[in-house]
Scaffold this motif. Structure first.
Motif, PDB file in Angstrom:
ATOM      1  N   GLY A 129      67.262  44.761  23.174  1.00  0.00           N
ATOM      2  CA  GLY A 129      66.483  43.918  24.030  1.00  0.00           C
ATOM      3  C   GLY A 129      66.196  44.539  25.346  1.00  0.00           C
ATOM      4  O   GLY A 129      66.146  45.767  25.535  1.00  0.00           O
ATOM      5  N   PHE A 130      66.070  43.779  26.367  1.00  0.00           N
ATOM      6  CA  PHE A 130      65.756  44.049  27.686  1.00  0.00           C
ATOM      7  C   PHE A 130      66.739  45.299  28.280  1.00  0.00           C
ATOM      8  O   PHE A 130      66.096  46.086  28.872  1.00  0.00           O
ATOM      9  CB  PHE A 130      65.630  42.636  28.498  1.00  0.00           C
ATOM     10  CG  PHE A 130      64.754  43.076  29.914  1.00  0.00           C
ATOM     11  CD1 PHE A 130      63.547  43.580  29.974  1.00  0.00           C
ATOM     12  CD2 PHE A 130      65.660  42.679  31.038  1.00  0.00           C
ATOM     13  CE1 PHE A 130      63.155  43.739  31.307  1.00  0.00           C
ATOM     14  CE2 PHE A 130      65.099  43.172  32.431  1.00  0.00           C
ATOM     15  CZ  PHE A 130      63.888  43.406  32.377  1.00  0.00           C
ATOM     16  N   PRO A 131      67.910  45.024  28.265  1.00  0.00           N
ATOM     17  CA  PRO A 131      68.624  46.129  28.736  1.00  0.00           C
ATOM     18  C   PRO A 131      68.409  47.521  28.062  1.00  0.00           C
ATOM     19  O   PRO A 131      68.298  48.369  28.972  1.00  0.00           O
ATOM     20  CB  PRO A 131      70.155  45.783  28.386  1.00  0.00           C
ATOM     21  CG  PRO A 131      70.045  44.187  28.025  1.00  0.00           C
ATOM     22  CD  PRO A 131      68.726  44.015  27.604  1.00  0.00           C
ATOM     23  N   GLU A 132      68.011  47.506  26.976  1.00  0.00           N
ATOM     24  CA  GLU A 132      67.882  49.007  26.359  1.00  0.00           C
ATOM     25  C   GLU A 132      66.523  49.227  26.745  1.00  0.00           C
ATOM     26  O   GLU A 132      66.332  50.642  26.884  1.00  0.00           O
ATOM     27  CB  GLU A 132      67.893  48.690  24.750  1.00  0.00           C
ATOM     28  CG  GLU A 132      67.799  50.332  23.940  1.00  0.00           C
ATOM     29  CD  GLU A 132      67.668  49.902  22.493  1.00  0.00           C
ATOM     30  OE1 GLU A 132      66.890  50.763  21.808  1.00  0.00           O
ATOM     31  OE2 GLU A 132      68.307  49.239  22.115  1.00  0.00           O
ATOM     32  N   ASP A 166      59.919  37.487  24.245  1.00  0.00           N
ATOM     33  CA  ASP A 166      60.934  37.639  25.159  1.00  0.00           C
ATOM     34  C   ASP A 166      61.574  36.032  24.882  1.00  0.00           C
ATOM     35  O   ASP A 166      60.965  35.018  25.184  1.00  0.00           O
ATOM     36  CB  ASP A 166      60.678  37.641  26.785  1.00  0.00           C
ATOM     37  CG  ASP A 166      61.739  37.948  27.189  1.00  0.00           C
ATOM     38  OD1 ASP A 166      62.778  37.143  27.263  1.00  0.00           O
ATOM     39  OD2 ASP A 166      61.764  38.536  28.472  1.00  0.00           O
ATOM     40  N   ALA A 167      62.585  35.916  24.264  1.00  0.00           N
ATOM     41  CA  ALA A 167      63.183  34.700  23.793  1.00  0.00           C
ATOM     42  C   ALA A 167      64.129  34.079  24.920  1.00  0.00           C
ATOM     43  O   ALA A 167      64.679  33.003  24.533  1.00  0.00           O
ATOM     44  CB  ALA A 167      63.833  34.899  22.485  1.00  0.00           C
ATOM     45  N   ARG A 168      64.361  34.798  26.081  1.00  0.00           N
ATOM     46  CA  ARG A 168      64.933  34.264  27.152  1.00  0.00           C
ATOM     47  C   ARG A 168      64.558  33.022  27.673  1.00  0.00           C
ATOM     48  O   ARG A 168      63.305  32.810  27.816  1.00  0.00           O
ATOM     49  CB  ARG A 168      65.458  35.337  28.100  1.00  0.00           C
ATOM     50  CG  ARG A 168      65.977  36.586  27.523  1.00  0.00           C
ATOM     51  CD  ARG A 168      66.136  38.048  28.469  1.00  0.00           C
ATOM     52  NE  ARG A 168      64.695  38.246  29.128  1.00  0.00           N
ATOM     53  CZ  ARG A 168      64.583  38.642  30.171  1.00  0.00           C
ATOM     54  NH1 ARG A 168      65.548  38.917  31.114  1.00  0.00           N
ATOM     55  NH2 ARG A 168      63.482  39.203  30.715  1.00  0.00           N
ATOM     56  N   VAL A 169      65.388  32.184  28.272  1.00  0.00           N
ATOM     57  CA  VAL A 169      64.993  31.458  29.281  1.00  0.00           C
ATOM     58  C   VAL A 169      63.869  31.601  30.434  1.00  0.00           C
ATOM     59  O   VAL A 169      63.867  32.834  30.887  1.00  0.00           O
ATOM     60  CB  VAL A 169      66.207  30.598  30.073  1.00  0.00           C
ATOM     61  CG1 VAL A 169      66.988  29.698  28.659  1.00  0.00           C
ATOM     62  CG2 VAL A 169      66.997  31.459  30.867  1.00  0.00           C
ATOM     63  N   ASN A 187      50.682  37.593   9.324  1.00  0.00           N
ATOM     64  CA  ASN A 187      50.792  39.044   9.109  1.00  0.00           C
ATOM     65  C   ASN A 187      50.749  40.038  10.073  1.00  0.00           C
ATOM     66  O   ASN A 187      50.913  41.145   9.992  1.00  0.00           O
ATOM     67  CB  ASN A 187      49.310  39.440   7.819  1.00  0.00           C
ATOM     68  CG  ASN A 187      49.586  38.672   6.484  1.00  0.00           C
ATOM     69  OD1 ASN A 187      50.938  38.733   6.167  1.00  0.00           O
ATOM     70  ND2 ASN A 187      48.708  38.266   6.287  1.00  0.00           N
ATOM     71  N   ALA A 188      50.545  39.306  11.335  1.00  0.00           N
ATOM     72  CA  ALA A 188      50.676  40.342  12.548  1.00  0.00           C
ATOM     73  C   ALA A 188      52.205  40.530  12.942  1.00  0.00           C
ATOM     74  O   ALA A 188      53.047  39.802  12.623  1.00  0.00           O
ATOM     75  CB  ALA A 188      49.895  39.549  13.770  1.00  0.00           C
ATOM     76  N   GLY A 189      52.353  41.721  13.379  1.00  0.00           N
ATOM     77  CA  GLY A 189      53.506  42.159  13.882  1.00  0.00           C
ATOM     78  C   GLY A 189      54.101  41.245  15.074  1.00  0.00           C
ATOM     79  O   GLY A 189      53.243  41.218  16.023  1.00  0.00           O
ATOM     80  N   VAL A 190      55.361  40.956  15.155  1.00  0.00           N
ATOM     81  CA  VAL A 190      55.955  40.165  15.846  1.00  0.00           C
ATOM     82  C   VAL A 190      57.324  40.619  16.379  1.00  0.00           C
ATOM     83  O   VAL A 190      58.112  40.795  15.257  1.00  0.00           O
ATOM     84  CB  VAL A 190      55.980  38.597  15.586  1.00  0.00           C
ATOM     85  CG1 VAL A 190      56.605  37.945  17.008  1.00  0.00           C
ATOM     86  CG2 VAL A 190      54.802  37.969  15.377  1.00  0.00           C
ATOM     87  N   ILE A 191      57.647  41.179  17.564  1.00  0.00           N
ATOM     88  CA  ILE A 191      58.789  41.870  18.022  1.00  0.00           C
ATOM     89  C   ILE A 191      59.595  40.632  18.831  1.00  0.00           C
ATOM     90  O   ILE A 191      58.940  40.321  19.733  1.00  0.00           O
ATOM     91  CB  ILE A 191      58.998  42.944  18.607  1.00  0.00           C
ATOM     92  CG1 ILE A 191      57.806  44.100  18.138  1.00  0.00           C
ATOM     93  CG2 ILE A 191      60.069  43.434  19.209  1.00  0.00           C
ATOM     94  CD1 ILE A 191      57.130  44.834  19.044  1.00  0.00           C
ATOM     95  N   PHE A 192      60.807  40.489  18.424  1.00  0.00           N
ATOM     96  CA  PHE A 192      61.868  39.535  19.278  1.00  0.00           C
ATOM     97  C   PHE A 192      62.910  39.979  20.129  1.00  0.00           C
ATOM     98  O   PHE A 192      63.431  41.120  19.369  1.00  0.00           O
ATOM     99  CB  PHE A 192      62.357  38.401  18.215  1.00  0.00           C
ATOM    100  CG  PHE A 192      61.220  37.652  17.530  1.00  0.00           C
ATOM    101  CD1 PHE A 192      60.838  36.351  18.253  1.00  0.00           C
ATOM    102  CD2 PHE A 192      60.757  37.831  16.388  1.00  0.00           C
ATOM    103  CE1 PHE A 192      59.860  35.646  17.718  1.00  0.00           C
ATOM    104  CE2 PHE A 192      59.789  37.024  15.841  1.00  0.00           C
ATOM    105  CZ  PHE A 192      59.448  35.794  16.432  1.00  0.00           C
ATOM    106  N   GLN A 193      62.902  39.871  21.372  1.00  0.00           N
ATOM    107  CA  GLN A 193      63.901  40.422  22.003  1.00  0.00           C
ATOM    108  C   GLN A 193      64.653  39.422  23.340  1.00  0.00           C
ATOM    109  O   GLN A 193      63.913  38.904  23.190  1.00  0.00           O
ATOM    110  CB  GLN A 193      63.464  41.718  22.848  1.00  0.00           C
ATOM    111  CG  GLN A 193      62.641  41.573  23.651  1.00  0.00           C
ATOM    112  CD  GLN A 193      62.803  41.164  25.029  1.00  0.00           C
ATOM    113  OE1 GLN A 193      63.835  41.702  25.465  1.00  0.00           O
ATOM    114  NE2 GLN A 193      61.912  40.255  25.923  1.00  0.00           N
ATOM    115  N   CYS A 194      65.740  39.581  23.603  1.00  0.00           N
ATOM    116  CA  CYS A 194      66.380  38.932  24.684  1.00  0.00           C
ATOM    117  C   CYS A 194      67.316  39.932  25.283  1.00  0.00           C
ATOM    118  O   CYS A 194      66.771  40.993  25.777  1.00  0.00           O
ATOM    119  CB  CYS A 194      67.041  37.578  24.296  1.00  0.00           C
ATOM    120  SG  CYS A 194      68.271  37.903  23.009  1.00  0.00           S
ATOM    121  N   ASN A 195      68.469  39.685  25.798  1.00  0.00           N
ATOM    122  CA  ASN A 195      69.458  40.310  26.459  1.00  0.00           C
ATOM    123  C   ASN A 195      70.391  41.190  25.908  1.00  0.00           C
ATOM    124  O   ASN A 195      71.729  41.351  26.244  1.00  0.00           O
ATOM    125  CB  ASN A 195      70.048  39.427  27.483  1.00  0.00           C
ATOM    126  CG  ASN A 195      69.271  38.963  28.541  1.00  0.00           C
ATOM    127  OD1 ASN A 195      68.449  39.502  29.343  1.00  0.00           O
ATOM    128  ND2 ASN A 195      69.650  37.778  29.195  1.00  0.00           N
TER     129      ASN A 195
END
Length: 152
Positions: free
Chosen positions: A140-143, A57-60, A104-112
């Motif tokens: 992101g979070f809304p979806e 979660d890249a949000r503040v 090589n590990a999966g990393v998912i990035f999301q925000c607003n």
């Protein structure tokens, strides 16, 4: 008299066109894709998480504290750069050392959602840092919430 009306109409049309064009030039939505990352929706993001991928979660911090995807790790992307695909990451702050050490590990990035640039920029930064399985959850979070998936 006729020429005055024509000039006024022309100037009004020109002003309207300039306003529309400037709005398009400053659109705030993120791009539809990110080179080096796989774009995912909420269903795929949940499946990836269930399979062990890290959800970032890249949000503040205060947004994360208010509510976040259950199991997501908060690594805020602090942005000062332009909201543009060619942003200058040197103006921003993002602690890539907090990402999984296995590149090589999966990393998912999301925000607003689509108008939030933090996850786009964080994903781009992770790619530049050598992460190989980068997923960008643009909605992101809304979806996630709209799907009724777990939040905390």
């Amino acid at each position: 008299m006729k020429s005055r009306t024509t000039v006024k109409s022309f100037l009004l049309a020109l002003g309207t066109a300039a306003t529309l064009l400037s709005g398009a030039a400053f659109a705030t939505d993120t791009p539809a894709s990110l080179t080096g990352a796989t774009l995912v929706d909420a269903t795929k993001a949940k499946s990836l998480m269930d399979g062990g991928a890290a959800m970032i979660d890249a949000r503040v911090a205060n947004e994360y504290a208010e509510a976040h995807i259950k199991g997501a790790k908060n690594i805020p992307y602090k942005e000062k750069s332009a909201k543009a695909a060619d942003f200058d990451a040197t103006q921003d702050s993002f602690d890539v050392a907090k990402l999984p050490t296995d590149k090589n590990a999966g990393v998912i990035f999301q925000c607003n959602g689509a108008e939030c640039w933090k996850s786009y920029k964080a994903a781009a930064t992770a790619i530049k840092a050598g992460h190989k399985k980068v997923y960008w959850f643009r909605g992101g979070f809304p979806e996630w919430k709209a799907k009724g998936y777990p939040v905390e």
